[in-house]
Design a protein around this motif. Structure first.
Motif, mmCIF file in Angstrom:
data_model
loop_
_atom_site.group_PDB
_atom_site.id
_atom_site.type_symbol
_atom_site.label_atom_id
_atom_site.label_comp_id
_atom_site.label_asym_id
_atom_site.label_seq_id
_atom_site.Cartn_x
_atom_site.Cartn_y
_atom_site.Cartn_z
ATOM 1 N N MET A 1 0.834 -1.211 0.000
ATOM 2 C CA MET A 1 0.000 0.000 0.000
ATOM 3 C C MET A 1 0.864 1.256 0.000
ATOM 4 S SD MET A 1 -3.352 -1.382 2.054
ATOM 5 C CE MET A 1 -3.154 -0.351 3.398
ATOM 6 N N GLU A 2 1.981 1.210 0.712
ATOM 7 C CA GLU A 2 2.881 2.365 0.717
ATOM 8 C C GLU A 2 3.499 2.575 -0.670
ATOM 9 O OE1 GLU A 2 5.399 2.349 4.132
ATOM 10 O OE2 GLU A 2 6.507 4.108 3.451
ATOM 11 N N ILE A 3 3.886 1.483 -1.308
ATOM 12 C CA ILE A 3 4.439 1.568 -2.669
ATOM 13 C C ILE A 3 3.394 2.166 -3.618
ATOM 14 C CG2 ILE A 3 5.104 0.155 -4.679
ATOM 15 C CD1 ILE A 3 6.687 -1.604 -2.670
ATOM 16 N N ILE A 4 2.149 1.710 -3.496
ATOM 17 C CA ILE A 4 1.070 2.231 -4.350
ATOM 18 C C ILE A 4 0.924 3.743 -4.141
ATOM 19 C CG2 ILE A 4 -1.440 2.219 -4.691
ATOM 20 C CD1 ILE A 4 -1.250 -0.874 -4.071
ATOM 21 N N ASN A 5 0.929 4.174 -2.890
ATOM 22 C CA ASN A 5 0.790 5.608 -2.600
ATOM 23 C C ASN A 5 1.966 6.413 -3.156
ATOM 24 O OD1 ASN A 5 -1.707 5.663 -1.282
ATOM 25 N ND2 ASN A 5 -0.782 5.014 0.641
ATOM 26 N N LEU A 6 3.169 5.901 -2.977
ATOM 27 C CA LEU A 6 4.348 6.606 -3.497
ATOM 28 C C LEU A 6 4.299 6.672 -5.022
ATOM 29 C CD1 LEU A 6 7.121 5.137 -1.170
ATOM 30 C CD2 LEU A 6 6.280 7.486 -1.191
ATOM 31 N N ALA A 7 3.931 5.574 -5.660
ATOM 32 C CA ALA A 7 3.858 5.543 -7.122
ATOM 33 C C ALA A 7 2.813 6.544 -7.620
ATOM 34 C CB ALA A 7 3.533 4.128 -7.605
ATOM 35 N N MET A 8 1.694 6.658 -6.885
ATOM 36 C CA MET A 8 0.670 7.625 -7.286
ATOM 37 C C MET A 8 1.202 9.054 -7.170
ATOM 38 S SD MET A 8 -2.722 5.784 -5.767
ATOM 39 C CE MET A 8 -3.817 7.175 -5.900
ATOM 40 N N LYS A 9 1.983 9.303 -6.120
ATOM 41 C CA LYS A 9 2.592 10.634 -5.977
ATOM 42 C C LYS A 9 3.526 10.923 -7.146
ATOM 43 C CE LYS A 9 2.412 11.309 -1.019
ATOM 44 N NZ LYS A 9 3.098 10.878 0.193
ATOM 45 N N ILE A 10 4.301 9.921 -7.519
ATOM 46 C CA ILE A 10 5.241 10.099 -8.637
ATOM 47 C C ILE A 10 4.473 10.406 -9.926
ATOM 48 C CG2 ILE A 10 6.937 8.912 -10.117
ATOM 49 C CD1 ILE A 10 7.908 7.472 -7.548
ATOM 50 N N THR A 11 3.364 9.711 -10.163
ATOM 51 C CA THR A 11 2.602 9.995 -11.392
ATOM 52 C C THR A 11 2.079 11.436 -11.377
ATOM 53 O OG1 THR A 11 0.500 9.153 -10.524
ATOM 54 C CG2 THR A 11 1.878 7.594 -11.724
ATOM 55 N N GLU A 12 1.666 11.930 -10.204
ATOM 56 C CA GLU A 12 1.191 13.320 -10.109
ATOM 57 C C GLU A 12 2.304 14.314 -10.403
ATOM 58 O OE1 GLU A 12 -1.988 14.361 -9.728
ATOM 59 O OE2 GLU A 12 -2.374 12.213 -9.941
ATOM 60 N N VAL A 13 3.478 14.064 -9.821
ATOM 61 C CA VAL A 13 4.624 14.952 -10.038
ATOM 62 C C VAL A 13 5.013 14.944 -11.523
ATOM 63 C CG1 VAL A 13 7.079 15.313 -9.510
ATOM 64 C CG2 VAL A 13 5.486 14.721 -7.677
ATOM 65 N N ALA A 14 5.022 13.749 -12.115
ATOM 66 C CA ALA A 14 5.385 13.642 -13.529
ATOM 67 C C ALA A 14 4.388 14.408 -14.402
ATOM 68 C CB ALA A 14 5.447 12.171 -13.949
ATOM 69 N N LYS A 15 3.103 14.310 -14.045
ATOM 70 C CA LYS A 15 2.065 15.043 -14.785
ATOM 71 C C LYS A 15 2.336 16.546 -14.756
ATOM 72 C CE LYS A 15 -2.064 12.442 -14.109
ATOM 73 N NZ LYS A 15 -3.279 12.408 -13.304
ATOM 74 N N LYS A 16 2.732 17.023 -13.590
ATOM 75 C CA LYS A 16 3.039 18.452 -13.432
ATOM 76 C C LYS A 16 4.161 18.851 -14.388
ATOM 77 C CE LYS A 16 2.753 19.699 -8.995
ATOM 78 N NZ LYS A 16 3.339 19.841 -7.650
#
Ligand SMILES: [Zn+2]
Length: 110
Positions: A53-68
């Motif tokens: 679950m922590e990996i999933i949350n971190l990966a989601m953060k990375i996708t948001e940052v990449a989108k930016k």
């Protein structure tokens, strides 16, 4: 002791006697005490699921940052890099989610 309902899998700890009735309606005799080995295995499964679950949350953060970064659009090489980061983070997220689904299907879920 930790008691487990053989009907629904519900667990309750902290008492010497099993609960009088389970949340699913099963009577006390449907409960059995977990062994130390079972308790240890449950802890390992629980911790592993938390890691996923922590990996999933971190990966989601990375996708948001990449989108930016893609939106900022400084130059084509940055956009290409951020698109790649987004795709890789998405793949990481999906792998952990798929593993969690298999844990649920195989009863590795607490
Ligand atoms: Zn139950």
């Amino acid at each position: 002791m930790v008691w487990k309902c053989s009907v629904c899998g519900f667990m309750k700890g902290g008492t010497d006697e099993p609960p009088k009735r389970c949340e699913c309606g099963a009577p006390a005799d449907k409960f059995s005490a977990l062994s130390d080995e079972e308790l240890k295995r449950i802890q390992v499964i629980d911790q592993t699921n938390d890691v996923h679950m922590e990996i999933i949350n971190l990966a989601m953060k990375i996708t948001e940052v990449a989108k930016k970064g893609i939106e900022i659009n400084l130059d084509p090489s940055c956009v290409a890099l951020f698109k790649q980061v987004h795709a890789e983070a998405w793949a990481i997220k999906r792998r952990s989610k798929a593993e969690l689904v298999s844990h649920v299907k195989n009863g590795k879920w607490y």
